[in-house]
Design an enzyme around this catalytic site. Structure first.
Site, PDB file in Angstrom:
ATOM      1  N   ASP A 225       2.644   0.126  11.817  1.00 32.71           N
ATOM      2  CA  ASP A 225       2.591  -1.174  12.506  1.00 32.71           C
ATOM      3  C   ASP A 225       3.832  -2.021  12.284  1.00 32.71           C
ATOM      4  OD1 ASP A 225       2.168  -1.623   9.836  1.00 32.71           O
ATOM      5  OD2 ASP A 225       0.576  -3.081  10.113  1.00 32.71           O
TER       6      ASP A 225
ATOM      7  N   GLY B 112       0.846  -1.201   0.000  1.00 32.08           N
ATOM      8  CA  GLY B 112       0.000   0.000   0.000  1.00 32.08           C
ATOM      9  C   GLY B 112       0.876   1.242   0.000  1.00 32.08           C
TER      10      GLY B 112
ATOM     11  N   ARG C  66      -6.301  -2.649   8.930  1.00 36.09           N
ATOM     12  CA  ARG C  66      -6.852  -4.005   8.847  1.00 36.09           C
ATOM     13  C   ARG C  66      -6.429  -4.805  10.069  1.00 36.09           C
ATOM     14  NH1 ARG C  66      -6.332  -5.824   2.983  1.00 36.09           N
ATOM     15  NH2 ARG C  66      -4.148  -5.421   3.464  1.00 36.09           N
TER      16      ARG C  66
ATOM     17  N   ASP D 285      -0.027   2.602   8.280  1.00 35.96           N
ATOM     18  CA  ASP D 285      -0.551   1.874   9.451  1.00 35.96           C
ATOM     19  C   ASP D 285       0.301   1.997  10.722  1.00 35.96           C
ATOM     20  OD1 ASP D 285      -2.797   0.976   8.118  1.00 35.96           O
ATOM     21  OD2 ASP D 285      -1.847  -0.863   7.423  1.00 35.96           O
TER      22      ASP D 285
ATOM     23  N   ASP E 230       5.401  -4.430   6.359  1.00 35.61           N
ATOM     24  CA  ASP E 230       6.065  -5.675   6.758  1.00 35.61           C
ATOM     25  C   ASP E 230       5.876  -6.800   5.740  1.00 35.61           C
ATOM     26  OD1 ASP E 230       3.464  -5.999   7.443  1.00 35.61           O
ATOM     27  OD2 ASP E 230       3.846  -6.816   9.446  1.00 35.61           O
TER      28      ASP E 230
ATOM     29  N   ARG F  41       1.086  -5.181  -5.410  1.00 37.98           N
ATOM     30  CA  ARG F  41       1.225  -6.339  -4.537  1.00 37.98           C
ATOM     31  C   ARG F  41       1.605  -7.509  -5.455  1.00 37.98           C
ATOM     32  NH1 ARG F  41      -0.664  -4.385   0.431  1.00 37.98           N
ATOM     33  NH2 ARG F  41      -2.372  -2.902   0.249  1.00 37.98           N
TER      34      ARG F  41
ATOM     35  N   THR G   6       4.366   2.872   5.353  1.00 35.61           N
ATOM     36  CA  THR G   6       2.963   2.453   5.433  1.00 35.61           C
ATOM     37  C   THR G   6       2.230   3.431   6.337  1.00 35.61           C
ATOM     38  OG1 THR G   6       1.419   0.827   6.372  1.00 35.61           O
ATOM     39  CG2 THR G   6       3.637   0.771   7.236  1.00 35.61           C
TER      40      THR G   6
HETATM   41  O1  F6P Z   1      -1.714   0.721   3.550  1.00 34.53           O
HETATM   42  C1  F6P Z   1      -2.212  -0.135   4.552  1.00 34.53           C
HETATM   43  C2  F6P Z   1      -3.659  -0.311   4.365  1.00 34.53           C
HETATM   44  O2  F6P Z   1      -4.103   0.990   4.281  1.00 34.53           O
HETATM   45  C3  F6P Z   1      -4.504  -1.025   5.383  1.00 34.53           C
HETATM   46  O3  F6P Z   1      -4.824  -0.312   6.536  1.00 34.53           O
HETATM   47  C4  F6P Z   1      -5.708  -1.362   4.541  1.00 34.53           C
HETATM   48  O4  F6P Z   1      -6.490  -2.349   5.062  1.00 34.53           O
HETATM   49  C5  F6P Z   1      -5.083  -1.764   3.262  1.00 34.53           C
HETATM   50  O5  F6P Z   1      -3.919  -0.979   3.152  1.00 34.53           O
HETATM   51  C6  F6P Z   1      -5.936  -1.662   2.056  1.00 34.53           C
HETATM   52  O6  F6P Z   1      -5.131  -1.690   0.928  1.00 34.53           O
HETATM   53  P1  F6P Z   1      -5.572  -2.069  -0.544  1.00 34.53           P
HETATM   54  O7  F6P Z   1      -6.827  -1.356  -0.834  1.00 34.53           O
HETATM   55  O8  F6P Z   1      -4.428  -1.613  -1.359  1.00 34.53           O
HETATM   56  O9  F6P Z   1      -5.742  -3.547  -0.553  1.00 34.53           O
END
Ligand code: F6P
Length: 319
Positions: A129, A11, A171, A127, A103, A72, A125
């Site tokens: 995290d 992300g 998430r 997040d 991560d 991804r 990120t």
């Molecule tokens: O970048 C992290 C994050 O924002 C998470 O909090 C979220 O659940 C996820 O990415 C969603 O990403 P995508 O829409 O790219 O699958």
């Protein structure tokens, strides 16, 4: 070190561009040739790799998203897929790689490091995290984007004496919800790291209403439940006028804040410094305002934890 490459993965987060710029400029400053890998690990495999010059990273420090694109690439867990990626680097004489991402992206980085490409991770990120750093690149910007929305929602929540449920990203991680909740004065914060008791939340709202409170703001991390589910649960215990707001991907975009730009610049340059000193298989971070490094093994050793003290404080201040 012979030549270095840089990619962004997973992300995207505001400040990734500033980190790419830092890697490129620090490398050139040190006399090292530097390459950009487009579309993350996918670009490594499809050979979407280009040499970068100083000017290629001009006018990007202030831009959200990532100039190198992100993707991804679940197939990267396959050894044969990674073999192709390594060949694409080696045929150009590239022996070192900086991976900017979360991560999940570090897992691929660790594999590449074990398989002969000297790799360093940079935490990017929203997040926040990742173990081994107090802050990740993009967290501060996303936090401020959320706060802007919370402040606006608060205006209309007060005018109509409503309970608002605001769903934020996260998430598996509650940092964005927790920090936005504390900074935005939310009455309730629901995060994946702590069990949610909606009956207790309803009780708190009721007590507040009896005390004359005009509105209530609940911030829920998407990993706990959706805003709609939260409203439905709440209605089982209390008769309140609720509205839901899902902030979604707007949280990932926008100009990086000053803090994120400085953090990204420091971390990107530090990653190059490690590689120059033949240190790899590590992720860089910032702890107590000092640059640190943590081996990928240690980063993965345990799941990221929220700041318990801040969580307790959020509950004390929202009585
Ligand atoms: O970048 C992290 C994050 O924002 C998470 O909090 C979220 O659940 C996820 O990415 C969603 O990403 P995508 O829409 O790219 O699958």
């Amino acid at each position: 070190m012979k030549k270095i490459a840089v990619l962004t993965s997973g992300g995207d987060s505001p400040g990734m561009n500033a980190a790419v710029r830092a890697v490129v400029r620090k490398s050139i400053y040190e006399g090292i040739e530097v390459y950009g890998v487009y579309q993350g690990y996918q670009g490594l495999v499809t050979d979407n790799i280009k040499k970068l010059e100083l000017g290629d990273v001009g006018d990007i420090i202030q831009r959200g998203g990532t100039k190198l694109y992100s993707a991804r690439c679940p197939e990267f867990i396959e050894p044969d897929v990674r073999k192709k990626a390594i060949e694409n680097l080696q045929k150009r004489g590239i022996d070192s790689l900086v991976v900017i991402g979360g991560d999940g992206s570090y897992r691929g980085a660790q594999r590449l490091d074990e398989e002969g490409i000297r790799t360093v991770g940079v935490p990017g990120t929203i997040d926040n995290d990742i173990n081994g750093t107090d802050y990740t690149i993009g967290f501060d910007t996303a936090l401020n984007t959320i706060l802007d929305a919370v402040d606006r929602i608060r205006d209309t929540a007060t005018s109509h004496e409503r309970t608002f449920i605001i769903e934020v990203m996260g998430r598996d991680a509650g940092d964005l919800a927790l920090w936005a909740g504390v900074a935005g004065g939310a009455e309730t914060i629901l995060i994946p790291e702590s069990p949610s008791d909606i009956k207790e939340v309803a009780g708190r709202i009721e007590t507040g209403m009896k005390r004359g409170k005009k509105h209530s703001i609940i911030i829920v991390a998407e990993g706990v439940m959706s805003a709609a589910e939260c409203a439905e649960e709440l209605r089982k215990y209390i008769n309140v006028d609720t509205r839901e707001s899902v902030l979604g991907h707007m949280q990932r975009g926008g100009k990086p804040t000053g803090s994120d730009r400085v953090l990204a610049s420091r971390l990107g340059a530090f990653a190059v410094e490690l590689l120059l000193n033949d240190i790899h298989g590590h992720a860089v971070g910032i702890e107590n305002n000092r640059m640190t490094r943590t081996s990928f093994d240690q980063v993965f050793e345990e799941t990221h934890k929220i700041d318990e003290g801040l969580y307790r404080l959020s509950r004390e201040l929202s009585i």
